[in-house]
Design an enzyme around this catalytic site. Structure first.
Site, PDB file in Angstrom:
ATOM      1  N   LYS A 156      -3.586  12.098  -5.129  1.00 35.73           N
ATOM      2  CA  LYS A 156      -2.655  11.356  -4.390  1.00 35.73           C
ATOM      3  C   LYS A 156      -0.632  12.267  -4.094  1.00 35.73           C
ATOM      4  O   LYS A 156      -0.787  13.885  -4.874  1.00 35.73           O
ATOM      5  CB  LYS A 156      -1.951  10.879  -4.768  1.00 35.73           C
ATOM      6  CG  LYS A 156      -3.078   9.181  -4.781  1.00 35.73           C
ATOM      7  CD  LYS A 156      -3.463   9.686  -3.274  1.00 35.73           C
ATOM      8  CE  LYS A 156      -5.028   8.223  -3.150  1.00 35.73           C
ATOM      9  NZ  LYS A 156      -5.918   8.434  -3.655  1.00 35.73           N
TER      10      LYS A 156
HETATM   11  C1  LIG Z   1      -7.003   3.964   0.660  1.00 40.41           C
HETATM   12  C2  LIG Z   1      -6.654   3.587  -0.548  1.00 40.41           C
HETATM   13  N1  LIG Z   1      -6.228   2.434  -1.352  1.00 40.41           N
HETATM   14  C3  LIG Z   1      -6.479   2.345  -2.536  1.00 40.41           C
HETATM   15  C4  LIG Z   1      -6.981   3.277  -3.321  1.00 40.41           C
HETATM   16  C5  LIG Z   1      -6.744   2.661  -5.287  1.00 40.41           C
HETATM   17  O1  LIG Z   1      -5.645   3.786  -5.350  1.00 40.41           O
HETATM   18  P1  LIG Z   1      -6.223   4.424  -7.297  1.00 40.41           P
HETATM   19  O2  LIG Z   1      -7.162   5.317  -7.746  1.00 40.41           O
HETATM   20  O3  LIG Z   1      -4.758   4.829  -7.476  1.00 40.41           O
HETATM   21  O4  LIG Z   1      -6.446   2.594  -8.064  1.00 40.41           O
HETATM   22  C6  LIG Z   1      -6.905   4.230  -2.836  1.00 40.41           C
HETATM   23  C7  LIG Z   1      -7.443   5.724  -4.165  1.00 40.41           C
HETATM   24  O5  LIG Z   1      -8.030   7.061  -2.959  1.00 40.41           O
HETATM   25  C8  LIG Z   1      -6.983   4.843  -1.919  1.00 40.41           C
HETATM   26  O6  LIG Z   1      -7.475   5.554  -0.790  1.00 40.41           O
END
Ligand SMILES: Cc1ncc(COP(=O)(O)O)c(C=O)c1O
Length: 396
Positions: free
Chosen positions: A194
């Site tokens: 990210k």
């Molecule tokens: C649009 C979206 N929401 C939520 C998440 C969840 O993120 P995390 O990996 O920090 O749980 C992601 C992860 O890629 C995502 O792309």
């Protein structure tokens, strides 16, 4: 998918991954310092990180959590979503957005996207509202803000809670204001790929002190406020469980890494934007290719550079381009397989939202090219060369 042969156009010695994190000496020594301190889990660094994120995003409450996935769940719970409620969300998102709704016991209602920004279409949102709609989760896909002001204008008068999934959009702005304080709550991801990373990690931001307090409590076993201090010289053994919660808080080593990355956020964003502009200039006007753009009312975080390949004009469509990228040792990805295509959700998705035409068309054509701050100019040029050659060879 997968059986199309790619053609090698350039000689690369090594594989260019879809993403490579940018970690320097400052990150290494910050984490080492925390390990030396002996405080390995939730503690002062997490609080410092939360406060620093709040200042950066200009929002009064910012609670670090173990991931955006857990942040979405605890934020929905803090907003009072539960069994019997409906929550509207786009089908074009990662499964975590949907998982949060399902794990709350609420019913997910999938809606279509606006192809201009890949986020929830405000008209599709309005059409999906029923008397049971309790909340909506707009997603700022790829780092481009969705039309959040219109979504808020529809939701607010109806008492619908708005939880933004800004996992891709740390640092993105709407009319000069960073995401984080626009709606009831916003969730960011600090996963390795990210905009900034803490390894795994996430953040819930809100203007509402009560929502922030509940996020804090629910993500820490449901323990009351200062229970984390019970092993310090300020602590005491007694605590109370005020509601059932989860263990979804961040730890100090991750927070120390996040703090250094936060300090580099503007530098990362500048480089991501530069790379996006280089792709834009070098790939503009190619037949069969549609490039992402940034609307003039926002600042794009450029987490992803997702192009669209026209299936009628380009032999093999996006799968052909992916095969060529792979044959030239270049990583790529597709964001995302729509939620309603997955076996576990297929029936439900169709039932809830019979028409998701923009989502389905987008998914048919989408490919995300590598874009990360430590990409070299040579690597950017290699991606450009392979995409151009692929389209030239495959153009019908
Ligand atoms: C649009 C979206 N929401 C939520 C998440 C969840 O993120 P995390 O990996 O920090 O749980 C992601 C992860 O890629 C995502 O792309």
């Amino acid at each position: 998918m997968g059986d199309i042969q790619g053609t090698e156009f350039i000689r690369r010695d090594s594989f260019l991954p879809f993403f490579r994190p940018d970690l320097g000496e400052a990150e290494l020594s910050a984490v080492t310092e925390v390990l030396r301190s002996g405080w390995l889990t939730y503690g002062p660094k997490v609080r410092e990180f939360g406060e620093a994120c709040g200042r950066y995003l200009d929002v009064p409450h910012a609670v670090p959590v173990s991931s955006a996935s857990s942040g979405l769940l605890v934020a929905l719970k803090a907003l009072g979503v539960g069994p019997g409620d409906e929550v509207i969300l786009p089908s074009l998102t990662f499964v975590a957005t949907l998982g949060a709704v399902v794990h709350c016991g609420a019913r997910p209602v999938l809606a279509d996207i606006d192809p201009a920004n890949l986020g929830l279409d405000p008209d599709a949102f309005a059409a999906a509202i029923t008397p049971r709609t309790k909340a909506v989760i707009p997603v700022h896909l790829a780092g481009h803000p969705c039309r959040i002001e219109e979504i808020l204008a529809i939701a607010k008068p109806r008492g619908i809670r708005v939880l933004e999934d800004a996992a891709h959009a740390f640092g993105a702005e709407v009319r000069g204001k960073r995401l984080g304080g626009l709606s009831d709550a916003t969730v960011f991801s600090f996963y390795a790929t990210k905009c900034i990373t803490s390894g795994d990690g996430g953040l819930v931001t809100t203007n509402d002190p009560e929502v922030a307090r509940r996020v804090q409590v629910i993500s820490f076993h449901g323990m009351d406020g200062n229970a984390w201090q019970r092993y310090t010289d300020k602590g005491r053994w007694y605590y109370e469980i005020v509601e059932f919660g989860y263990k979804m808080h961040l730890g100090d080593p991750a927070a120390a890494l996040g703090l250094v990355q936060l300090g580099r956020s503007d530098e990362f964003m500048k480089r991501r934007t530069e790379i996006a502009h280089r792709f834009g200039a070098a790939l503009a006007g190619l037949p069969g290719l549609t490039l992402p753009t940034a609307a003039d009312w926002c600042t794009h975080a450029w987490h992803l550079y997702a192009v669209r390949v026209n299936r009628e004009m380009i032999e093999g469509g996006r799968d052909g381009v992916i095969a060529d990228l792979t044959a030239n040792k270049i990583g790529s990805s597709v964001h995302f397989i729509p939620l309603h295509y997955h076996p576990v959700f297929r029936e439900a998705g169709r039932e809830f939202a019979p028409r998701l035409g923009q989502t389905e068309r987008y998914f048919d054509e989408a490919v995300s090219l590598p874009l990360f701050p430590s990409m070299t100019d040579q690597e950017i040029d290699d991606v450009v060369t392979v995409v151009r050659e692929s389209l030239r060879l495959r153009c019908r």
